[in-house]
Scaffold this motif. Structure first.
Motif, mmCIF file in Angstrom:
data_model
loop_
_atom_site.group_PDB
_atom_site.id
_atom_site.type_symbol
_atom_site.label_atom_id
_atom_site.label_comp_id
_atom_site.label_asym_id
_atom_site.label_seq_id
_atom_site.Cartn_x
_atom_site.Cartn_y
_atom_site.Cartn_z
ATOM 1 N N ARG A 81 0.737 -11.119 18.541
ATOM 2 C CA ARG A 81 2.101 -10.754 18.971
ATOM 3 C C ARG A 81 2.863 -10.164 17.783
ATOM 4 N NH1 ARG A 81 5.247 -14.839 19.926
ATOM 5 N NH2 ARG A 81 3.745 -16.294 19.032
ATOM 6 N N ASN A 82 2.571 -10.655 16.606
ATOM 7 C CA ASN A 82 3.222 -10.162 15.384
ATOM 8 C C ASN A 82 2.331 -9.115 14.716
ATOM 9 O OD1 ASN A 82 4.908 -9.919 13.172
ATOM 10 N ND2 ASN A 82 4.196 -11.794 12.179
ATOM 11 N N LEU A 112 -1.284 -5.226 9.077
ATOM 12 C CA LEU A 112 -1.183 -4.691 7.711
ATOM 13 C C LEU A 112 -1.488 -5.738 6.650
ATOM 14 C CD1 LEU A 112 2.056 -2.551 8.111
ATOM 15 C CD2 LEU A 112 -0.317 -1.817 8.268
ATOM 16 N N ASN A 113 -1.055 -6.988 6.878
ATOM 17 C CA ASN A 113 -1.238 -8.017 5.851
ATOM 18 C C ASN A 113 -2.465 -8.889 6.085
ATOM 19 O OD1 ASN A 113 0.768 -7.340 4.138
ATOM 20 N ND2 ASN A 113 1.952 -9.217 4.360
ATOM 21 N N ALA A 129 -3.814 -17.410 1.797
ATOM 22 C CA ALA A 129 -4.844 -17.138 2.801
ATOM 23 C C ALA A 129 -4.882 -18.367 3.702
ATOM 24 C CB ALA A 129 -6.205 -16.911 2.126
ATOM 25 N N ARG A 143 6.291 -5.135 2.975
ATOM 26 C CA ARG A 143 6.444 -4.266 1.801
ATOM 27 C C ARG A 143 7.367 -4.946 0.795
ATOM 28 N NH1 ARG A 143 5.969 -1.993 6.507
ATOM 29 N NH2 ARG A 143 4.449 -0.328 6.834
ATOM 30 N N ARG A 149 -5.275 -15.228 13.190
ATOM 31 C CA ARG A 149 -5.103 -16.458 12.412
ATOM 32 C C ARG A 149 -3.811 -16.422 11.589
ATOM 33 N NH1 ARG A 149 -4.707 -20.353 10.493
ATOM 34 N NH2 ARG A 149 -5.997 -21.810 9.330
ATOM 35 N N GLN A 150 -3.214 -15.231 11.457
ATOM 36 C CA GLN A 150 -1.957 -15.112 10.704
ATOM 37 C C GLN A 150 -0.810 -15.657 11.564
ATOM 38 O OE1 GLN A 150 -3.759 -13.772 7.703
ATOM 39 N NE2 GLN A 150 -1.828 -12.721 7.482
ATOM 40 N N MET A 151 0.318 -15.940 10.914
ATOM 41 C CA MET A 151 1.472 -16.469 11.647
ATOM 42 C C MET A 151 1.924 -15.460 12.706
ATOM 43 S SD MET A 151 3.435 -18.998 12.009
ATOM 44 C CE MET A 151 4.907 -19.281 12.999
ATOM 45 N N GLY A 171 -8.851 -13.743 -0.849
ATOM 46 C CA GLY A 171 -8.646 -14.625 0.299
ATOM 47 C C GLY A 171 -9.240 -16.005 0.100
ATOM 48 N N HIS A 216 -1.067 -21.427 8.362
ATOM 49 C CA HIS A 216 -1.102 -19.971 8.311
ATOM 50 C C HIS A 216 -0.806 -19.527 6.886
ATOM 51 C CE1 HIS A 216 -0.893 -19.863 12.688
ATOM 52 N NE2 HIS A 216 0.097 -20.720 12.626
ATOM 53 N N ARG A 265 2.600 -6.000 14.061
ATOM 54 C CA ARG A 265 3.127 -5.006 13.119
ATOM 55 C C ARG A 265 3.097 -5.540 11.687
ATOM 56 N NH1 ARG A 265 8.706 -3.169 15.152
ATOM 57 N NH2 ARG A 265 8.582 -1.650 13.471
ATOM 58 N N GLN A 266 3.171 -6.836 11.535
ATOM 59 C CA GLN A 266 2.985 -7.410 10.208
ATOM 60 C C GLN A 266 1.512 -7.731 9.945
ATOM 61 O OE1 GLN A 266 5.207 -11.032 9.146
ATOM 62 N NE2 GLN A 266 4.605 -10.593 7.046
ATOM 63 N N PHE A 316 -5.977 -7.076 -7.107
ATOM 64 C CA PHE A 316 -5.826 -7.644 -5.760
ATOM 65 C C PHE A 316 -4.849 -6.842 -4.909
ATOM 66 C CE2 PHE A 316 -6.706 -12.101 -7.628
ATOM 67 C CZ PHE A 316 -8.066 -11.954 -7.412
ATOM 68 N N TYR A 317 -3.709 -6.487 -5.502
ATOM 69 C CA TYR A 317 -2.594 -6.042 -4.666
ATOM 70 C C TYR A 317 -2.162 -4.594 -4.874
ATOM 71 C CZ TYR A 317 -2.129 -10.976 -3.505
ATOM 72 O OH TYR A 317 -2.368 -12.240 -3.056
ATOM 73 N N TYR A 359 0.033 3.631 5.234
ATOM 74 C CA TYR A 359 1.251 3.373 6.012
ATOM 75 C C TYR A 359 1.962 2.159 5.417
ATOM 76 C CZ TYR A 359 4.108 1.526 9.790
ATOM 77 O OH TYR A 359 5.145 1.008 10.521
ATOM 78 N N ARG A 360 1.179 1.146 5.057
ATOM 79 C CA ARG A 360 1.748 -0.024 4.398
ATOM 80 C C ARG A 360 2.451 0.399 3.112
ATOM 81 N NH1 ARG A 360 0.837 -4.242 0.803
ATOM 82 N NH2 ARG A 360 0.927 -6.346 1.669
ATOM 83 N N GLY A 361 1.860 1.399 2.432
ATOM 84 C CA GLY A 361 2.455 1.913 1.202
ATOM 85 C C GLY A 361 3.534 2.953 1.459
#
Lengths: 217, 558, 323
Positions: free
Chosen positions: C285-286, C292-293, B217, A187, C279-281, C219, B223, C288-289, C153-154, C80-82
């Motif tokens: 395991r992550n 949403l992202n 992206a 956020r 594929r996200q960092m 993306g 990443h 919660r981020q 976009f956002y 929820y993100r908002g």
């Protein structure tokens, strides 16, 4: 979990996040090493250590309801472990020598005016000497050509405050999120926080902030 | 630390035994070709940063044998970049340098990297193009010096650099000639970036999300950015498109060798007046690598330091220095800022620090000084923030603590401003020596009246913008500078410059300089994209010269 | 786990349960399905046979339910993100849940007449989507830069609330189809129902393509698979639109094939998005981020819901010609 006193971020402890996705192993190791800094001087003499301790306590006064961040130990470690800044003012000697000369000169200035060493002065007099150092007004021969103002700005302020804000306890006071990898932030907008960020105690909402800060993981 | 030497990148070289660290895998390795020191390689490139990285890759891809040398370690970001300001000092060039002059320059993290990938490992990823007129600022704008490069050709190379670095940028950029679409979309804005936009709109200025070298992206093994905000302290996710994770892997794949922890101390010049190789220290020993061409890409302090330190009887003032300009015309950029406190929670440490920008005053010439500037949103970490509080306001004691606690409500705007070339600003050799036994650089700097006028103008503008969004307790950071340029400028002739448009030194035909040192002027934007574009162009030019036979025997007017 | 996270998990759970119940209802009816009435040729829209009307209605209920489930889960994540900054941000969760529930009810229901409660919920869902579009427009316009690419976009996604309206509209049409079971002609607002459903679905598909296209452009089409949802559904939408306007009573193999592929694509897309989160960092395991992202996992099944509605409409057009 240590309950920090009611401040802006009551109950927030960045160390609570140590075992979450906000900290990776390399960061845990780095902070562990930092928290385990030797508390005894390796570079400074006993007398210099007293003067440095008094100076640190005035530059970054610390609340007495928690163990202080050992600032002199970090200044000592920076010199012992040769962590350099990457540049040196032509009027300053290398950092260890600058500190040695500056602390001795501060004692000499205290002796000159108050006939006692710096650490034995009361806090107001210690502050007054710091203010004169900052203004460039200290000129006893003990400075040996090193401008007291440059010493103050680039050694005293730099080394002590950088040590303070490298310590996790100081991050609690700022409500700073601290380490953030692999988990960063979601956020981004104004007035938004992720559940793993410190909650600020807005007036009348201290209890809510305290409750939320217990779950900052 | 374990006793395995490869576990500590600072303890011993990693790129040995035919392999190099794989920056995308924890504990990983990739094969690397290695060259014999006694067999001359086509090129040895000193430095692997913004200039060296693309050049090594471009030359290797062109079929040349290339050895890149870097004084710094070869990190694996995923496992070795802590989320910690102090620890990450290991990315900076912190060897001793002496600074003096009327406005002594702050070095270290502000402008110097010591790692494979150079400063791009810790830079803030801002990837901007020069305003076209700046390539001919003497002729068109009446100050500084003209570049021997044509902006239209640079526009093409900017596009190539943006593609190579997968820049994330806005759909349309509000200033300058049309440019192709950025390969990746701009990032979501944080609170600080929104406030820049609100302030700019209040002043009637255009603003935009900043083009950044961090992917929004997934890209290859990278990443996407997770908005952790430690960009200036090394990106632990590889979202940042530094040379370390872009051009260096390309270079290895194309058959280049890169030697980490290899400090070059001297360039050797033979009896025929041509460079024959470099002396370098690695693993505690001085060694010599023979080469048909030597390229110096050490940035505007280390490049002149090496050229000056390589002086011989025939070149008593240092190599490539018949003009006397090596080390002169050092430029930095004004990096002043204005800060204030909002009622809002800004939490400015989230996300890359400079997510939005206005280049208004780079393109508006209605001002009574030369040069331009832009300003960007800010998001300093706690130690950076205390440095600003002590350095700009002289705070200490309880007042300092109280001000620091406003951290999450703080907001700031920081400029990148053009400073004009001045021969009195220069790099020379100091008598002190460093851990390699080499004389350290002495960096002398003072601001001109024009520099000061530009800074004051910018501070006033930024203050107006901050006040327009309701910031309170506004204060100015008046003393900061950032980035480097000059000291081996490119030009049209051997009297007024050190290298030609192709980055080849006028004096020694097989000695080249390829980094920010060649900038005749620095413009009002961050230099990294321009350095990258020049390096990509230089690689192309060298390939073309090899093809038409002018690489060894340049055609030049006397 | 903080309370807010629990809310998100719970809502996703409800959405999944709803989907499962629709599936279960479908399996149950498939097991006991009866003989299919012969096709009746007529110049006016032929009255639907009782069983055919109920079957078509239930297929539309099911499609509305799949769409509602997708909307519910995607909105739960996004709002929820908002941080549920405005209380109104809970509204679509309630109406999408209701729409999902009545769709499950309708999918299982074999009675030959519209259900008042379902009708009410569907209308409510449709209205929520309209109001939501207004809120999202306001959100975009009030951001710095207004109606810019950056905010498209956002900021709040402009097209997203329309999916809830579509769920409501399809459900509403399902009830109208069911009403014809008593032997009425399948008309709504003076138009043949099959054509109306086909037209609405075709337009809905194109809107969803626009949404997917925008976000996949954001993306940077970093994977070639990201072109599929902007390549395949427009074909289905065009063919279906053509069918809506063209001669009825014809077998349309290509329309059916493209809609079936779109149905499958919706689920495969969700799987790709699961991989995208990985594929996200920090990967799963992550979560919660990254949930949403990263790419929104519940979004692609919107295509499935719409394609299912398209197939139902195609059935009406083919089996009950009006020309």
């Amino acid at each position: 979990m240590t309950d920090s006193p009611a401040g802006r971020y009551p109950g927030y402890d960045v160390m609570d996040k140590r075992d979450t996705q906000s900290w990776d192993q390399v960061t845990r190791d780095v902070i562990d090493r930092r928290l385990a800094v030797p508390r005894e001087p390796r570079f400074f003499t006993a007398a210099e250590w007293e003067t440095l301790g008094a100076l640190c306590a005035r530059i970054m006064p610390q609340p007495d309801d928690r163990p202080p961040i050992p600032l002199p130990a970090y200044v000592d470690a920076k010199i012992t472990e040769r962590h350099q800044d990457g540049y040196r003012y032509a009027t300053l000697p290398p950092q260890g020598e600058a500190w040695r000369r500056g602390l001795a000169a501060l004692d000499a200035e205290a002796e000159e005016v108050h006939a006692t060493r710096y650490h034995a002065l009361d806090p107001d007099r210690q502050d007054a000497l710091i203010a004169r150092m900052q203004a460039g007004e200290l000129t006893l021969p003990a400075w040996d050509g090193m401008p007291c103002k440059t010493f103050f700005e680039h050694r005293v302020l730099g080394d002590i405050t950088h040590a303070y804000y490298a310590h996790p306890v100081s991050w609690n006071e700022l409500g700073f999120g601290g380490p953030a990898s692999p988990r960063g932030y979601v956020r981004m907008q104004l007035d938004r926080r992720d559940p793993w960020e410190a909650a600020e105690a807005h007036p009348g909402e201290e209890d809510r902030a305290l409750r939320e800060n217990r779950h900052v993981v | 630390m374990s006793s395995n030497p490869s576990s500590d990148p600072l303890a011993a070289p990693r790129a040995t035994g035919g392999r190099a660290p794989d920056v995308f895998k924890v504990g990983g390795w990739v094969p690397m070709r290695q060259f014999d020191e006694d067999e001359p390689v086509d090129f040895v490139v000193v430095g692997t940063g913004a200039g060296g990285g693309p050049l090594i890759a471009g030359l290797a891809e062109g079929g040349f044998s290339v050895v890149g040398m870097d004084a710094g370690p070869w990190f694996r970001p995923l496992e070795e970049f802590a989320s910690d300001e102090t620890e990450q000092n290991k990315l900076y060039w912190t060897d001793e340098r002496v600074v003096d002059g009327a406005n002594p320059m702050v070095m270290g993290g502000k402008n110097s990297g010591k790692a494979v990938g150079g400063s791009t490992v810790h830079f803030a990823m801002v990837s901007l193009r020069f305003r076209p007129e700046w390539f001919k600022s003497r002729t068109t704008l009446g100050y500084g010096a003209d570049w021997p490069l044509d902006w239209r050709e640079m526009w093409d190379y900017y596009g190539r650099a943006e593609r190579a670095l997968s820049i994330s940028g806005p759909i349309s950029y509000p200033w300058g000639p049309k440019r192709p679409r950025y390969p990746y979309r701009s990032h979501e804005l944080n609170g600080a970036a929104e406030l820049l936009g609100r302030g700019a709109e209040a002043m009637g200025y255009r603003w935009t999300p900043t083009p950044l070298a961090t992917v929004s992206a997934p890209h290859g093994h990278s990443h996407p950015c997770v908005y952790r905000g430690f960009c200036r302290f090394g990106c632990s996710t590889n979202a940042k498109q530094s040379q370390l994770v872009t051009f260096i892997p390309r270079a290895l794949k194309a058959g280049a060798e890169i030697r980490d922890l290899a400090m070059v101390g001297r360039i050797e010049v033979g009896a025929d007046g041509r460079a024959t190789g470099v002396h370098y220290m690695r693993d505690g020993k001085w060694r010599f690598q023979r080469a048909r061409n030597v390229v110096v890409s050490g940035y505007a302090i280390e490049t002149p330091r090496l050229l000056l330190a390589s002086a011989t009887d025939r070149h008593p003032d240092g190599l490539a220095n018949s003009s006397g300009l090596v080390g002169k015309n050092l430029m930095t950029q004004s990096n002043q800022a204005v800060f204030g406190t909002m009622d809002n929670e800004v939490r400015w440490n989230k996300g890359p620090p400079s997510l939005s920008i206005t280049e208004h005053w780079n393109y508006d010439d209605a001002k009574d000084f030369h040069g331009g500037y832009c300003w960007m949103a800010q998001g300093p970490m706690p130690i950076e923030w205390v440095t600003i509080q002590t350095g700009s306001r002289g705070l200490w004691g309880q007042r300092l603590r109280d001000e620091m606690e406003k951290y999450n409500h703080s907001v700031g705007l920081k400029m990148v401003g053009e400073m004009l070339p001045d021969e009195r600003n220069r790099v020379t050799l100091h008598d002190d020596t460093d851990q390699y036994g080499l004389r350290v650089a002495r960096v002398t700097y003072g601001w001109s009246d024009n520099d000061k006028a530009l800074i004051q103008h910018a501070l006033g503008q930024m203050q107006t913008s901050l006040e327009a969004v309701g910031a309170r307790d506004v204060f100015r950071q008046e003393n900061d500078t950032n980035h480097l340029g000059g000291t081996a400028r490119m030009g049209f002739d051997r009297q007024t410059s050190v290298v030609d448009a192709d980055c080849r030194s006028w004096d020694i035909p097989n000695l080249w300089v390829c980094d920010g040192s060649v900038f005749p002027t620095v413009g009002g934007v961050n230099p990294h994209l321009t350095i990258t574009a020049i390096a990509m162009r230089t690689a192309d030019r060298i390939r073309a010269m090899a093809a038409d036979g002018t690489l060894n025997h340049p055609r030049r007017a006397a | 786990m903080p309370d807010t996270d629990r809310t998100a998990v719970a809502t996703s759970g409800i959405a999944l349960l709803g989907l499962a119940s629709i599936g279960a209802a479908h399996v149950a009816t498939w097991a006991g399905r009866r003989w299919r009435p012969p096709v009746v040729q007529a110049r006016l829209p032929a009255p639907l046979g009782r069983a055919a009307a109920i079957r078509a209605a239930r297929r539309l209920n099911r499609a509305a339910g799949v769409l509602a489930a997708s909307v519910l889960a995607a909105t739960a994540g996004a709002h929820y993100r908002g941080s549920f900054q405005h209380r109104a941000m809970f509204t679509p969760l309630v109406t999408a849940s209701l729409s999902l529930a009545v769709s499950a009810h309708g999918t299982a229901d074999r009675r030959p007449s519209a259900h008042r409660g379902r009708d009410g919920v569907y209308v409510l869902a449709a209205l929520t989507g309209v109001v939501g579009t207004g809120f999202h427009l306001y959100n975009v316009a009030s951001r710095q830069g207004g109606l810019s690419w950056q905010n498209l976009f956002y900021a709040a996604p402009l097209g997203a609330p329309a999916a809830l309206s579509l769920s409501g509209a399809l459900g509403f049409l399902a009830e109208r189809v069911r009403d014809t079971a008593a032997g009425e002609q399948p008309m709504v607002a003076g138009l043949p129902l099959g054509r109306v459903v086909a037209g609405v679905t075709s337009a809905g598909l194109m809107g969803t393509v626009a949404e997917a296209g925008l976000l996949h452009f954001r993306g940077a089409f970093n994977s070639p698979a990201m072109y599929v949802p902007i390549a395949l559904p427009p074909v289905a939408a065009a063919l279906l639109g053509n069918a809506a306007l063209g001669a009825s009573g014809r077998r349309r193999r290509w329309v059916r094939l493209s809609l079936r592929l779109t149905t499958i694509m919706g689920f495969v897309g969700a799987a790709f998005h699961v991989r995208g989160v990985a594929r996200q960092m920090g990967g799963w395991r992550n979560w919660r981020q990254n949930v949403l992202n990263g790419p929104p996992i519940p979004a692609p099944p919107s295509f499935t819901g719409l394609a299912m509605a398209g197939l139902a409409a195609l059935g009406l057009l083919e089996d009950h010609p009006d020309d």
